[in-house]
Design a protein around this motif. Sequence first.
Motif, mmCIF file in Angstrom:
data_model
loop_
_atom_site.group_PDB
_atom_site.id
_atom_site.type_symbol
_atom_site.label_atom_id
_atom_site.label_comp_id
_atom_site.label_asym_id
_atom_site.label_seq_id
_atom_site.Cartn_x
_atom_site.Cartn_y
_atom_site.Cartn_z
ATOM 1 N N ILE A 1 52.774 14.056 39.210
ATOM 2 C CA ILE A 1 52.094 14.949 38.266
ATOM 3 C C ILE A 1 51.310 15.980 39.065
ATOM 4 C CG2 ILE A 1 50.180 15.092 36.581
ATOM 5 C CD1 ILE A 1 52.652 13.872 35.324
ATOM 6 N N SER A 2 51.413 17.226 38.655
ATOM 7 C CA SER A 2 50.537 18.253 39.202
ATOM 8 C C SER A 2 49.530 18.621 38.113
ATOM 9 C CB SER A 2 51.348 19.488 39.626
ATOM 10 O OG SER A 2 50.451 20.518 39.985
ATOM 11 N N TYR A 3 48.308 18.137 38.276
ATOM 12 C CA TYR A 3 47.222 18.428 37.336
ATOM 13 C C TYR A 3 46.516 19.676 37.866
ATOM 14 C CZ TYR A 3 42.697 17.334 34.996
ATOM 15 O OH TYR A 3 41.519 17.366 34.270
ATOM 16 N N GLU A 4 47.231 20.782 37.772
ATOM 17 C CA GLU A 4 46.755 22.048 38.332
ATOM 18 C C GLU A 4 47.458 23.209 37.622
ATOM 19 O OE1 GLU A 4 47.737 22.795 42.424
ATOM 20 O OE2 GLU A 4 46.177 24.303 42.609
ATOM 21 N N PRO A 5 46.768 24.135 37.028
ATOM 22 C CA PRO A 5 45.310 24.198 36.980
ATOM 23 C C PRO A 5 44.745 23.192 35.965
ATOM 24 C CG PRO A 5 46.241 25.983 35.661
ATOM 25 C CD PRO A 5 47.401 25.293 36.310
ATOM 26 N N ALA A 6 43.685 22.515 36.363
ATOM 27 C CA ALA A 6 43.039 21.565 35.443
ATOM 28 C C ALA A 6 42.329 22.372 34.352
ATOM 29 C CB ALA A 6 42.037 20.707 36.213
ATOM 30 N N LEU B 1 49.583 11.962 42.170
ATOM 31 C CA LEU B 1 48.952 12.945 41.278
ATOM 32 C C LEU B 1 48.179 13.960 42.116
ATOM 33 C CD1 LEU B 1 47.323 12.512 37.866
ATOM 34 C CD2 LEU B 1 45.971 13.621 39.652
ATOM 35 N N ILE B 2 48.608 15.208 42.022
ATOM 36 C CA ILE B 2 47.922 16.313 42.696
ATOM 37 C C ILE B 2 46.960 16.925 41.676
ATOM 38 C CG2 ILE B 2 48.242 18.586 43.734
ATOM 39 C CD1 ILE B 2 51.244 17.776 44.105
ATOM 40 N N SER B 3 45.741 17.259 42.099
ATOM 41 C CA SER B 3 44.825 17.938 41.180
ATOM 42 C C SER B 3 44.290 19.204 41.841
ATOM 43 C CB SER B 3 43.665 17.025 40.791
ATOM 44 O OG SER B 3 42.977 16.557 41.933
ATOM 45 N N GLY B 4 43.862 20.139 41.006
ATOM 46 C CA GLY B 4 43.295 21.369 41.547
ATOM 47 C C GLY B 4 42.836 22.294 40.437
ATOM 48 N N GLY B 5 41.872 23.133 40.775
ATOM 49 C CA GLY B 5 41.374 24.112 39.812
ATOM 50 C C GLY B 5 42.083 25.440 39.979
ATOM 51 N N GLU B 6 42.016 26.216 38.926
ATOM 52 C CA GLU B 6 42.644 27.539 38.967
ATOM 53 C C GLU B 6 41.880 28.448 39.925
ATOM 54 O OE1 GLU B 6 45.011 29.711 35.580
ATOM 55 O OE2 GLU B 6 42.866 29.712 35.146
ATOM 56 N N PRO C 1 46.285 9.713 44.933
ATOM 57 C CA PRO C 1 45.667 10.979 44.495
ATOM 58 C C PRO C 1 45.605 12.006 45.615
ATOM 59 C CG PRO C 1 43.934 9.379 44.997
ATOM 60 C CD PRO C 1 45.244 8.748 45.411
ATOM 61 N N PHE C 2 45.766 13.259 45.255
ATOM 62 C CA PHE C 2 45.643 14.356 46.227
ATOM 63 C C PHE C 2 44.867 15.468 45.536
ATOM 64 C CE2 PHE C 2 46.502 18.072 48.616
ATOM 65 C CZ PHE C 2 46.959 17.699 49.871
ATOM 66 N N HIS C 3 43.593 15.625 45.912
ATOM 67 C CA HIS C 3 42.821 16.734 45.331
ATOM 68 C C HIS C 3 42.891 17.922 46.273
ATOM 69 C CE1 HIS C 3 40.128 18.910 42.839
ATOM 70 N NE2 HIS C 3 39.224 19.042 43.795
#
Length: 271
Positions: free
Chosen positions: A169-174, A190-195, A222-224
């Motif tokens: 899952i790429s939770y980006e842009p959150a 799960l990759i996360s990141g802000g716009e 997890p990968f932030h």
Amino acid sequence: MGENSKIEWCDHTFNPWIGCQKVSPGCDNCYAEAMMDHRYKKVQWGAHGERKRTSEQNWKKPIQWNAQAPAFRKENGYRPRVFCASLADVFDNQVDSSWRGDLFALIRKCEALDWLVLTKRPENIEKMLPSDWSDGYSNVWLGTTAEDQTRFDFRWKRLKKVPAVVRFISYEPALGPVRLPTNGRLPDWLISGGESGAGARTFRPQWIRDVIADCRRFGVAPFHKQWGSYDNNPLVVEKGMTAREARAVDVEGKGGGLVDGKLVREFPDRN
Ligand code: SF4
């Protein structure tokens, strides 16, 4: 285009073609459209837009990376990862299916590379995979973007049914909170990141902590990647630092990337 990637979770990016159409709120500030349509006028985006195949020379890049992969692995301890695609969507309905066939033939040929194929159209994956996909190519990780819970629920439900050695899952842009389900199949990563960039939307650092806690609980790596902007960095939002002060202590990614003082950058176990 094929190049050494600056994206923290991969080593190269490869775009077999360029052009796409917006499908959900995560696309609103599409970087690819801003660059390839608005700025460089290379393709027209959207439903009536174009899809342009990249050059033969570009298609040869993965063959070079594949040849260099044993040395890369010796030096870095893992197989090189290729992000496909950053300026298009592999499972876009408007793409000539023969192009996708050529892409999967290239992927098969470059077996020393791990191909990270990320889509916002997981409902199309099964019908667009090559006939010899079977339990999944050993060098292809399939991922889908989930910018909020609604998209997670819809897209993960589709992706989880497709066989693949790694599903992510790429939770980006959150753009809203995302929590992992407490039962059923879960993603491996799960990759996360802000716009980032002009008009970047804000989000709460707690959303990232919560989903990382879910990852820890359920054994998902997890990968932030980044906060996107210092306006979203918890040192600013929660600790009252100025953006300049935060930048001095958190230099990772765009807008910094530390989660409570630590980098959280894990990968699924594949090597
Ligand atoms: S799917 Fe990706 S490339 Fe396509 S419009 Fe959305 S953000 Fe842009």
